[in-house]
Design a protein around this motif. Structure first.
Motif, PDB file in Angstrom:
ATOM      1  N   HIS A  82       0.818  -1.217   0.000  1.00 21.92           N
ATOM      2  CA  HIS A  82       0.000   0.000   0.000  1.00 21.92           C
ATOM      3  C   HIS A  82       0.849   1.264   0.000  1.00 21.92           C
ATOM      4  CE1 HIS A  82      -3.164  -2.802   0.863  1.00 21.92           C
ATOM      5  NE2 HIS A  82      -2.699  -3.064   2.065  1.00 21.92           N
ATOM      6  N   ALA A  83       2.167   1.129   0.003  1.00 21.78           N
ATOM      7  CA  ALA A  83       3.056   2.276   0.196  1.00 21.78           C
ATOM      8  C   ALA A  83       2.781   3.409  -0.790  1.00 21.78           C
ATOM      9  CB  ALA A  83       4.509   1.832   0.102  1.00 21.78           C
ATOM     10  N   GLN A  84       2.749   3.097  -2.090  1.00 25.59           N
ATOM     11  CA  GLN A  84       2.595   4.144  -3.085  1.00 25.59           C
ATOM     12  C   GLN A  84       1.240   4.831  -2.992  1.00 25.59           C
ATOM     13  OE1 GLN A  84       4.914   5.517  -5.291  1.00 25.59           O
ATOM     14  NE2 GLN A  84       6.200   4.366  -3.869  1.00 25.59           N
ATOM     15  N   PHE A  85       0.180   4.056  -2.728  1.00 22.64           N
ATOM     16  CA  PHE A  85      -1.144   4.674  -2.628  1.00 22.64           C
ATOM     17  C   PHE A  85      -1.226   5.570  -1.397  1.00 22.64           C
ATOM     18  CE2 PHE A  85      -5.545   4.818  -1.148  1.00 22.64           C
ATOM     19  CZ  PHE A  85      -6.158   5.352  -2.279  1.00 22.64           C
ATOM     20  N   TRP A  86      -0.744   5.071  -0.247  1.00 27.49           N
ATOM     21  CA  TRP A  86      -0.780   5.880   0.966  1.00 27.49           C
ATOM     22  C   TRP A  86       0.079   7.120   0.823  1.00 27.49           C
ATOM     23  CZ3 TRP A  86      -0.311   1.817   5.516  1.00 27.49           C
ATOM     24  CH2 TRP A  86      -1.468   1.026   5.540  1.00 27.49           C
ATOM     25  N   LEU A  87       1.180   6.988   0.127  1.00 27.58           N
ATOM     26  CA  LEU A  87       2.113   8.105  -0.042  1.00 27.58           C
ATOM     27  C   LEU A  87       1.519   9.204  -0.910  1.00 27.58           C
ATOM     28  CD1 LEU A  87       5.078   9.142   0.418  1.00 27.58           C
ATOM     29  CD2 LEU A  87       5.646   7.993  -1.725  1.00 27.58           C
ATOM     30  N   LYS A  88       0.828   8.810  -1.988  1.00 26.26           N
ATOM     31  CA  LYS A  88       0.378   9.773  -2.986  1.00 26.26           C
ATOM     32  C   LYS A  88      -1.113  10.088  -2.920  1.00 26.26           C
ATOM     33  CE  LYS A  88       4.017   8.420  -6.222  1.00 26.26           C
ATOM     34  NZ  LYS A  88       4.328   7.940  -7.590  1.00 26.26           N
ATOM     35  N   SER A  89      -1.830   9.408  -2.054  1.00 23.76           N
ATOM     36  CA  SER A  89      -3.281   9.598  -1.988  1.00 23.76           C
ATOM     37  C   SER A  89      -3.632  11.016  -1.558  1.00 23.76           C
ATOM     38  CB  SER A  89      -3.898   8.603  -1.010  1.00 23.76           C
ATOM     39  OG  SER A  89      -5.280   8.867  -0.833  1.00 23.76           O
ATOM     40  N   ASN A  90      -4.710  11.564  -2.147  1.00 19.83           N
ATOM     41  CA  ASN A  90      -5.211  12.862  -1.709  1.00 19.83           C
ATOM     42  C   ASN A  90      -5.875  12.775  -0.342  1.00 19.83           C
ATOM     43  OD1 ASN A  90      -5.768  13.072  -5.018  1.00 19.83           O
ATOM     44  ND2 ASN A  90      -4.769  14.809  -4.088  1.00 19.83           N
ATOM     45  N   ALA A 110      -0.339   7.670   8.827  1.00 23.34           N
ATOM     46  CA  ALA A 110       0.500   6.861   7.936  1.00 23.34           C
ATOM     47  C   ALA A 110       1.012   7.681   6.755  1.00 23.34           C
ATOM     48  CB  ALA A 110      -0.284   5.654   7.436  1.00 23.34           C
ATOM     49  N   THR A 111       0.159   8.529   6.201  1.00 27.10           N
ATOM     50  CA  THR A 111       0.570   9.354   5.071  1.00 27.10           C
ATOM     51  C   THR A 111       1.735  10.253   5.440  1.00 27.10           C
ATOM     52  OG1 THR A 111      -1.665   9.353   4.145  1.00 27.10           O
ATOM     53  CG2 THR A 111      -0.196  11.104   3.423  1.00 27.10           C
ATOM     54  N   GLN A 112       1.660  10.869   6.599  1.00 26.50           N
ATOM     55  CA  GLN A 112       2.725  11.766   7.044  1.00 26.50           C
ATOM     56  C   GLN A 112       4.032  11.014   7.263  1.00 26.50           C
ATOM     57  OE1 GLN A 112       2.031  13.734  10.819  1.00 26.50           O
ATOM     58  NE2 GLN A 112       3.260  15.486  10.183  1.00 26.50           N
ATOM     59  N   GLN A 113       3.967   9.849   7.900  1.00 25.11           N
ATOM     60  CA  GLN A 113       5.187   9.073   8.134  1.00 25.11           C
ATOM     61  C   GLN A 113       5.841   8.668   6.823  1.00 25.11           C
ATOM     62  OE1 GLN A 113       5.350   5.914  11.020  1.00 25.11           O
ATOM     63  NE2 GLN A 113       3.894   6.919  12.413  1.00 25.11           N
ATOM     64  N   LEU A 114       5.047   8.249   5.856  1.00 27.45           N
ATOM     65  CA  LEU A 114       5.606   7.827   4.576  1.00 27.45           C
ATOM     66  C   LEU A 114       6.228   9.004   3.838  1.00 27.45           C
ATOM     67  CD1 LEU A 114       2.846   5.346   3.392  1.00 27.45           C
ATOM     68  CD2 LEU A 114       5.213   4.772   3.907  1.00 27.45           C
ATOM     69  N   ARG A 115       5.574  10.152   3.860  1.00 26.51           N
ATOM     70  CA  ARG A 115       6.108  11.318   3.151  1.00 26.51           C
ATOM     71  C   ARG A 115       7.384  11.834   3.802  1.00 26.51           C
ATOM     72  NH1 ARG A 115       0.347  14.475   1.879  1.00 26.51           N
ATOM     73  NH2 ARG A 115      -0.292  13.058   0.198  1.00 26.51           N
ATOM     74  N   GLY A 121      12.802   6.757  -3.410  1.00 23.91           N
ATOM     75  CA  GLY A 121      11.893   5.683  -3.787  1.00 23.91           C
ATOM     76  C   GLY A 121      11.760   4.584  -2.756  1.00 23.91           C
ATOM     77  N   SER A 122      12.519   4.683  -1.671  1.00 23.38           N
ATOM     78  CA  SER A 122      12.461   3.663  -0.613  1.00 23.38           C
ATOM     79  C   SER A 122      11.898   4.273   0.657  1.00 23.38           C
ATOM     80  CB  SER A 122      13.865   3.105  -0.354  1.00 23.38           C
ATOM     81  OG  SER A 122      13.845   2.150   0.683  1.00 23.38           O
ATOM     82  N   GLY A 123      10.896   3.605   1.212  1.00 18.66           N
ATOM     83  CA  GLY A 123      10.254   4.122   2.412  1.00 18.66           C
ATOM     84  C   GLY A 123      10.199   3.086   3.512  1.00 18.66           C
ATOM     85  N   PRO A 124       9.595   3.428   4.637  1.00 17.32           N
ATOM     86  CA  PRO A 124       9.502   2.505   5.773  1.00 17.32           C
ATOM     87  C   PRO A 124       8.640   1.290   5.446  1.00 17.32           C
ATOM     88  CG  PRO A 124       8.110   4.421   6.140  1.00 17.32           C
ATOM     89  CD  PRO A 124       8.932   4.718   4.921  1.00 17.32           C
ATOM     90  N   LYS A 125       8.955   0.174   6.048  1.00 19.53           N
ATOM     91  CA  LYS A 125       8.200  -1.058   5.829  1.00 19.53           C
ATOM     92  C   LYS A 125       6.978  -1.151   6.736  1.00 19.53           C
ATOM     93  CE  LYS A 125      11.229  -2.443   2.841  1.00 19.53           C
ATOM     94  NZ  LYS A 125      10.907  -2.385   1.393  1.00 19.53           N
ATOM     95  N   SER A 126       6.945  -0.297   7.756  1.00 18.67           N
ATOM     96  CA  SER A 126       5.815  -0.332   8.684  1.00 18.67           C
ATOM     97  C   SER A 126       5.562   1.063   9.237  1.00 18.67           C
ATOM     98  CB  SER A 126       6.084  -1.310   9.831  1.00 18.67           C
ATOM     99  OG  SER A 126       7.215  -0.896  10.594  1.00 18.67           O
ATOM    100  N   ILE A 127       4.362   1.256   9.754  1.00 24.14           N
ATOM    101  CA  ILE A 127       3.964   2.517  10.379  1.00 24.14           C
ATOM    102  C   ILE A 127       4.036   2.340  11.895  1.00 24.14           C
ATOM    103  CG2 ILE A 127       2.122   4.211  10.670  1.00 24.14           C
ATOM    104  CD1 ILE A 127       3.359   4.078   7.836  1.00 24.14           C
ATOM    105  N   LEU A 128       4.769   3.238  12.556  1.00 18.07           N
ATOM    106  CA  LEU A 128       4.879   3.181  14.010  1.00 18.07           C
ATOM    107  C   LEU A 128       3.680   3.861  14.650  1.00 18.07           C
ATOM    108  CD1 LEU A 128       6.365   2.653  16.684  1.00 18.07           C
ATOM    109  CD2 LEU A 128       7.592   4.819  16.319  1.00 18.07           C
TER     110      LEU A 128
END
Length: 282
Positions: A82-90, A110-115, A121-128
């Motif tokens: 879900h990384a790309q969708f959560w990262l770029k979702s409005n 989750a969106t904030q942590q990923l951004r 192009g590499s992000g966290p594998k999990s949300i804390l």
């Protein structure tokens, strides 16, 4: 007869979703449950209200329950695919975890942590999800205020898309932006309550084209001879109405339709006095 394997964590996850939904609805927030939420990565859409009126701020929520998410300092929610969708979702995506021992709820943006943590192009594998960020009736006002402020900051997207297209967007519109490999820019716009969406394309002079999910087709037999022999889902030819798209644009557009489905509806606002229709609440 084949036995159906039941997910052992299903009961805990169902209890967690019910707990989040009850908490929010008890405080007159609008909650829409997503069919097949575990498959898509989000379980709920939540629209915030204030004094019986919608504020125009909507978030998506993934809910988890079970001991397997326990981690040092709180909980860890796997990002998975879900990384790309959560990262770029409005829509801002929030993860909520229920501690199965205490039944307490905890949350993280989750969106904030990923951004903030995605680099190259590499992000966290999990949300804390920290134990200090508890979600209950007492902290709900704080939770809503933080997320409304975050959503306001991301409204910069509206200003950017208005600048490049010359088209005015409402702050409650669902918007998504895409640039293809040739540098052409596309905007997907879904207005709340409208049965159709709009596609704006730089190669079409940003003229809004009404589109619907039913009009999105992967492969057109009448055009394949000119554009390529591959038909079906993996055809390089995609059309939506009279607009011809490439494969990447087609999948982006399909994702936009799925993510904005709830925007095409106007659910009632729940209150202690019963249900108030969306038209009455405006």
């Amino acid at each position: 007869m084949t036995d159906v394997v039941i997910n052992k964590n299903r009961r805990a996850e169902r209890a967690a979703v019910n707990a989040v939904r009850s908490l929010l609805e008890d405080q007159d927030q609008i909650v829409q449950e997503i069919d097949g939420g575990n498959d898509h990565g989000e379980d709920l859409y939540v629209t915030f209200t204030e004094q019986g009126h919608r504020t125009g701020d909507t978030i998506a929520v993934q809910v988890k329950g079970g001991r397997s998410f326990k981690a040092k300092g709180g909980f860890r929610v796997p990002v998975g695919d879900h990384a790309q969708f959560w990262l770029k979702s409005n829509l801002t995506v929030v993860c909520v975890v229920q501690d199965t021992d205490t039944r307490n709820l905890y949350w993280a943006n989750a969106t904030q942590q990923l951004r903030e943590r995605t680099r190259g192009g590499s992000g966290p594998k999990s949300i804390l999800v920290r134990e200090g960020d508890r979600l209950d009736a007492e902290s709900l006002t704080h939770f809503i205020r933080i997320l409304k402020n975050y959503i306001a900051e991301t409204a910069e997207l509206h200003r950017f898309l208005t600048k490049i297209s010359g088209h005015a967007f409402d702050v409650t519109d669902y918007l998504s932006y895409f640039t293809n490999e040739e540098g052409e820019q596309l905007i997907f716009q879904q207005c709340r309550g409208e049965a159709h969406a709009w596609l704006l394309h730089s190669d079409m002079d940003w003229c809004p084209e009404p589109i619907s999910f039913d009009a999105l087709h992967f492969g057109r037999p009448d055009l394949e001879e000119k554009h390529g022999p591959h038909g079906g889902l993996f055809s390089s030819l995609v059309t939506v109405g009279n607009v011809i798209l490439d494969h990447a644009e087609g999948f982006w557009l399909a994702g936009c339709f799925m993510a904005s489905r709830w925007y095409r509806q106007l659910p009632p606002i729940r209150s202690g006095r019963g249900e108030v229709s969306a038209s009455d609440a405006d």
